[in-house]
Motif scaffolding. Structure first.
Motif, PDB file in Angstrom:
ATOM      1  N   ASP A 102       0.842  -1.190   0.000  1.00  0.00           N
ATOM      2  CA  ASP A 102       0.000   0.000   0.000  1.00  0.00           C
ATOM      3  C   ASP A 102       0.883   1.248   0.000  1.00  0.00           C
ATOM      4  O   ASP A 102       0.652   2.187   0.760  1.00  0.00           O
ATOM      5  N   PHE A 103       1.912   1.225  -0.850  1.00  0.00           N
ATOM      6  CA  PHE A 103       2.839   2.361  -0.949  1.00  0.00           C
ATOM      7  C   PHE A 103       3.524   2.288  -2.308  1.00  0.00           C
ATOM      8  O   PHE A 103       3.435   1.269  -3.014  1.00  0.00           O
ATOM      9  N   ASP A 104       4.232   3.341  -2.670  1.00  0.00           N
ATOM     10  CA  ASP A 104       4.955   3.378  -3.940  1.00  0.00           C
ATOM     11  C   ASP A 104       6.099   2.380  -3.930  1.00  0.00           C
ATOM     12  O   ASP A 104       6.814   2.244  -2.938  1.00  0.00           O
ATOM     13  N   ARG A 105       6.274   1.698  -5.063  1.00  0.00           N
ATOM     14  CA  ARG A 105       7.372   0.743  -5.205  1.00  0.00           C
ATOM     15  C   ARG A 105       8.573   1.423  -5.831  1.00  0.00           C
ATOM     16  O   ARG A 105       8.448   2.356  -6.631  1.00  0.00           O
ATOM     17  N   LEU A 106       9.759   0.944  -5.477  1.00  0.00           N
ATOM     18  CA  LEU A 106      10.982   1.459  -6.079  1.00  0.00           C
ATOM     19  C   LEU A 106      11.171   0.874  -7.471  1.00  0.00           C
ATOM     20  O   LEU A 106      11.063  -0.348  -7.644  1.00  0.00           O
ATOM     21  N   PRO A 107      11.462   1.686  -8.486  1.00  0.00           N
ATOM     22  CA  PRO A 107      11.849   1.127  -9.790  1.00  0.00           C
ATOM     23  C   PRO A 107      13.097   0.265  -9.647  1.00  0.00           C
ATOM     24  O   PRO A 107      13.974   0.536  -8.818  1.00  0.00           O
ATOM     25  N   GLN A 162      21.485   9.522  -2.400  1.00  0.00           N
ATOM     26  CA  GLN A 162      20.909  10.817  -2.760  1.00  0.00           C
ATOM     27  C   GLN A 162      19.721  10.651  -3.704  1.00  0.00           C
ATOM     28  O   GLN A 162      18.690  11.330  -3.559  1.00  0.00           O
ATOM     29  N   ALA A 163      19.845   9.733  -4.670  1.00  0.00           N
ATOM     30  CA  ALA A 163      18.737   9.492  -5.596  1.00  0.00           C
ATOM     31  C   ALA A 163      17.547   8.879  -4.866  1.00  0.00           C
ATOM     32  O   ALA A 163      16.390   9.226  -5.136  1.00  0.00           O
ATOM     33  N   HIS A 164      17.826   7.970  -3.942  1.00  0.00           N
ATOM     34  CA  HIS A 164      16.740   7.388  -3.145  1.00  0.00           C
ATOM     35  C   HIS A 164      16.058   8.465  -2.303  1.00  0.00           C
ATOM     36  O   HIS A 164      14.822   8.489  -2.206  1.00  0.00           O
ATOM     37  N   TYR A 165      16.819   9.343  -1.728  1.00  0.00           N
ATOM     38  CA  TYR A 165      16.245  10.416  -0.911  1.00  0.00           C
ATOM     39  C   TYR A 165      15.314  11.284  -1.755  1.00  0.00           C
ATOM     40  O   TYR A 165      14.195  11.614  -1.326  1.00  0.00           O
ATOM     41  N   GLN A 166      15.755  11.633  -2.948  1.00  0.00           N
ATOM     42  CA  GLN A 166      14.916  12.453  -3.817  1.00  0.00           C
ATOM     43  C   GLN A 166      13.658  11.714  -4.255  1.00  0.00           C
ATOM     44  O   GLN A 166      12.584  12.312  -4.409  1.00  0.00           O
ATOM     45  N   PHE A 167      13.768  10.393  -4.460  1.00  0.00           N
ATOM     46  CA  PHE A 167      12.599   9.612  -4.886  1.00  0.00           C
ATOM     47  C   PHE A 167      11.455   9.750  -3.898  1.00  0.00           C
ATOM     48  O   PHE A 167      10.279   9.822  -4.295  1.00  0.00           O
ATOM     49  N   TRP A 168      11.771   9.778  -2.613  1.00  0.00           N
ATOM     50  CA  TRP A 168      10.721   9.781  -1.593  1.00  0.00           C
ATOM     51  C   TRP A 168      10.191  11.165  -1.271  1.00  0.00           C
ATOM     52  O   TRP A 168       9.183  11.282  -0.553  1.00  0.00           O
ATOM     53  N   GLN A 169      10.829  12.200  -1.775  1.00  0.00           N
ATOM     54  CA  GLN A 169      10.347  13.542  -1.469  1.00  0.00           C
ATOM     55  C   GLN A 169       8.968  13.768  -2.088  1.00  0.00           C
ATOM     56  O   GLN A 169       8.756  13.511  -3.272  1.00  0.00           O
ATOM     57  N   GLY A 170       8.036  14.258  -1.287  1.00  0.00           N
ATOM     58  CA  GLY A 170       6.694  14.567  -1.777  1.00  0.00           C
ATOM     59  C   GLY A 170       5.766  13.375  -1.867  1.00  0.00           C
ATOM     60  O   GLY A 170       4.600  13.526  -2.223  1.00  0.00           O
ATOM     61  N   LYS A 171       6.257  12.170  -1.550  1.00  0.00           N
ATOM     62  CA  LYS A 171       5.411  10.978  -1.615  1.00  0.00           C
ATOM     63  C   LYS A 171       4.768  10.707  -0.251  1.00  0.00           C
ATOM     64  O   LYS A 171       5.384  10.902   0.793  1.00  0.00           O
ATOM     65  N   TRP A 227      13.203   0.545   3.939  1.00  0.00           N
ATOM     66  CA  TRP A 227      14.619   0.732   4.223  1.00  0.00           C
ATOM     67  C   TRP A 227      15.228   1.776   3.301  1.00  0.00           C
ATOM     68  O   TRP A 227      16.098   2.555   3.728  1.00  0.00           O
ATOM     69  N   SER A 228      14.825   1.792   2.054  1.00  0.00           N
ATOM     70  CA  SER A 228      15.282   2.852   1.151  1.00  0.00           C
ATOM     71  C   SER A 228      14.931   4.214   1.716  1.00  0.00           C
ATOM     72  O   SER A 228      15.767   5.127   1.766  1.00  0.00           O
ATOM     73  N   TYR A 229      13.693   4.346   2.171  1.00  0.00           N
ATOM     74  CA  TYR A 229      13.218   5.614   2.730  1.00  0.00           C
ATOM     75  C   TYR A 229      13.994   5.975   3.998  1.00  0.00           C
ATOM     76  O   TYR A 229      14.534   7.092   4.133  1.00  0.00           O
ATOM     77  N   LEU A 230      14.071   5.031   4.946  1.00  0.00           N
ATOM     78  CA  LEU A 230      14.706   5.316   6.221  1.00  0.00           C
ATOM     79  C   LEU A 230      16.198   5.582   6.064  1.00  0.00           C
ATOM     80  O   LEU A 230      16.731   6.582   6.577  1.00  0.00           O
TER      81      LEU A 230
END
Length: 635
Positions: free
Chosen positions: A283-288, A297-306, A343-346
């Motif tokens: 029930d959340f966005d999946r990582l490509p 840094q790319a992972h951090y940006q992915f989660w911004q605004g989600k 874990w990507s997010y945290l």
């Protein structure tokens, strides 16, 4: 970025291509051994990280009563303040770079701290008397047992953090995202922070922003106890009545969904909801998939605004809190039970605050290793199921050393991230009869475990003096040092020596064992070759028809600055002699022409000789029972 090494062999190409199984070591030729080359990202002038796992309440306890199920007053407990400069100097002398202070967050336990407004915990949902450190009750505080003044417990831990940093070591603590204590209640949470479950809709099994899963309409029931188990060993306690008030019941920490869990379930804990529906869908966005190749840094940006589940936010805030207090990293319990996207997010948020944070996770499914490293941004995972399990069989005389060569091949692309150990709080002590029955059998194993890869090495307190964990403390059985009860650890207490931390009460054998660990780990900390290349010498020497056998393991580690040959002998009763062969390709790589070259042995200081004839190297090796030799080429 993900650190990678390359294996210059067909076996590694098969692994990197995704084949189900790499070729066995027998596929290598005598003139073309496997060479693992470290990339420049983790090649450094120094050697490897060394993590010292301290079970904090046991480490400095000098009381030796050891009454099963004994109280704190009877059996004693170590304090933060007891871990003084002398203690830290002793730990630093073992080559330690990071101390994992196990059991620091406030967890459920059986002691009266009502004077500090801390609620009593119910023995029916606490394991042992001192409680499991993996049933956290308050993530914004620390275990009051560990403080001289419980009212100042957080300040006493902050002082320990500062002392540890002054001795040039970093601080790790546990984070247990999969579950919390059934009695979770934070007294110390910052303003605006809600407790886990405080805002849950308890009328439904699942909602994305609920922190727990529920069994609507049913109250929690205490498990049926086995015939040989009594709460607190049968000692009286006003709350030990076979009941615990929880209505509706929550799912248990290991995922058990019944209102009445089994005794073998993690009944003292409740499972955290990360937005995984009961049917297993997300029930959340999946990582490509390509984020496996991207940096934090790319992972951090992915989660911004989600939008993410509430539990994600809570653990982000918890880890940020501890980073601000000076903690340098975390050991994550049972990380595989939590989705990799979390874990990507945290971890991206942790790295955004401290790019050098040390992140170590417990994952036991090899098929998931790469996901949790590459997508979950873990720095290190336990190499338990692959390397440790294979090495344990070798130590017990039940498995071949070739299995270790095969593990290194399978792990070639991620070996830097696979932390090695021989003991931790979950595993049997080497000296226990259930494991090896003799602490000396850990010596060749520790040489191999420490020197074969570029990954960090972990040492569990008491391992360095041969602690056998031979007594039942209460909850659980001997062979593992208790994590549930108040206890004194006898062999380790002889090192503590009444608070002097000088080993003055150790036997000569125990002191010699500690000196061995000190030499080995200090060497590993300083040896640049251990961040360099690896060549297995096992296959070549097995085929040579000499006395070399599956009871030995040999390999080379080298960089531009340093060249090493390591050979260990796992037989506990017999010496062995043989001519160790080094292939022509290695001699060419080391630029050694025919002739004789001095070798300096790093564990004993004795000089040896490498003879190169017709481009191939030989070393006359003589190993005592359980002996190891670490040869360094003298240029």
């Amino acid at each position: 970025m993900i650190k990678r090494i390359r294996l210059l062999s067909l076996a590694a190409l098969a692994v990197l291509a995704g084949c189900d199984k790499a070729p066995t070591p027998a596929s290598h030729t005598a003139t073309s051994p496997a060479v693992v080359s470290a990339d420049s990202e983790h090649t450094a002038a120094q050697g490897k990280a060394v993590v010292y796992q301290m079970f904090t309440r046991l480490y400095a306890n000098t009381t030796s009563t050891n009454k099963p199920w004994g109280s704190l007053a009877q059996n004693g407990v170590g304090k933060f303040n007891d871990i003084n400069d002398d203690a830290l100097r002793g730990i630093k002398a073992l080559g330690t770079t990071h101390i994992w202070f196990t059991g620091v967050p406030h967890h459920a336990l059986i002691a009266d701290y009502s004077a500090y407004d801390i609620s009593d915990d119910d023995p029916d949902v606490v394991k042992g008397r001192a409680g499991s450190p993996y049933a956290v009750k308050d993530y914004y505080s620390v275990n009051p047992d560990l403080a001289v003044d419980p009212a100042e417990r957080l300040q006493e831990f902050q002082a320990l953090i500062a002392r540890t940093h002054q001795h040039g070591m970093q601080v790790l603590i546990d984070i247990v995202p999969n579950h919390v204590a059934r009695s979770y209640q934070s007294l110390a949470k910052p303003a605006g922070v809600a407790d886990f479950g405080a805002n849950d809709d308890t009328s439904v099994v699942y909602a994305r922003d609920n922190n727990f899963y529920y069994v609507p309409g049913e109250a929690f029931q205490v498990p049926d106890w086995p015939a040989d188990y009594q709460v607190l060993g049968g000692q009286a306690h006003p709350l030990a009545d076979g009941q615990f008030n929880e209505n509706p019941a929550k799912w248990t920490g290991n995922g058990a969904r019944a209102a009445k869990p089994a005794f073998d379930d993690w009944y003292e804990t409740v499972k955290i909801n990360y937005g995984v529906r009961p049917d297993g869908s997300y029930d959340f966005d999946r990582l490509p998939a390509d984020y496996a190749q991207k940096d934090w840094q790319a992972h951090y940006q992915f989660w911004q605004g989600k939008s993410v589940p509430d539990s994600w936010l809570k653990f982000r805030d918890i880890t940020q809190y501890w980073l601000q207090l000076g903690v340098d990293g975390f050991r994550y319990d049972m990380a595989e039970m939590v989705p990799v996207e979390f874990w990507s997010y945290l971890n991206a948020h942790i790295k955004h605050t401290n790019p050098q944070a040390f992140l170590l996770a417990e994952v036991y499914q090899p098929a998931l290793y790469r996901d949790y490293i590459q997508l979950g941004l873990m720095d290190y995972l336990y190499d338990k199921v692959e390397f440790y399990d294979s090495l344990k069989l070798v130590m017990q005389g039940k498995g071949p050393t070739s299995a270790l060569v095969q593990v290194q091949q399978r792990m070639a692309d991620i070996e830097h991230h696979m932390l090695h150990f021989l003991e931790n709080h979950d595993e049997q002590r080497i000296a226990s009869p259930e494991f090896a029955g003799d602490a000396r059998k850990g010596m060749p194993a520790m040489v191999v475990s420490t020197l074969i890869s570029s990954s960090p090495t972990m040492l569990y307190f008491g391992q360095e003096v041969g602690e056998p964990a031979s007594e039942d403390a209460g909850f659980g059985k001997a062979s593992r040092t208790t994590i549930f009860d108040y206890w004194g650890v006898p062999h380790h207490q002889r090192w503590v020596n009444g608070g002097k931390f000088d080993g003055g009460a150790l036997t000569p054998a125990e002191m010699n064992l500690r000196h061995f660990y000190q030499r080995l780990l200090s060497f590993s900390r300083e040896a640049p070759a251990l961040n360099g290349d690896y060549v297995e010498l096992h296959t070549l020497n097995l085929a040579a028809g000499s006395a070399y056998s599956e009871q030995q393991l040999a390999f080379a580690r080298f960089s531009n600055e340093q060249q090493l040959v390591v050979v260990s002998h796992f037989n506990a009763t017999e010496s062995v002699e043989f001519q160790l062969q080094l292939p022509r390709t290695l001699m060419q790589q080391w630029q050694l022409a025919d002739g004789k070259y001095a070798l300096h042995e790093q564990l004993t200081g004795v000089n040896h000789e490498l003879v190169v004839t017709n481009g191939e190297g030989r070393i006359a090796v003589k190993l005592a029972p359980l002996g190891s030799l670490v040869y360094q080429l003298v240029r």
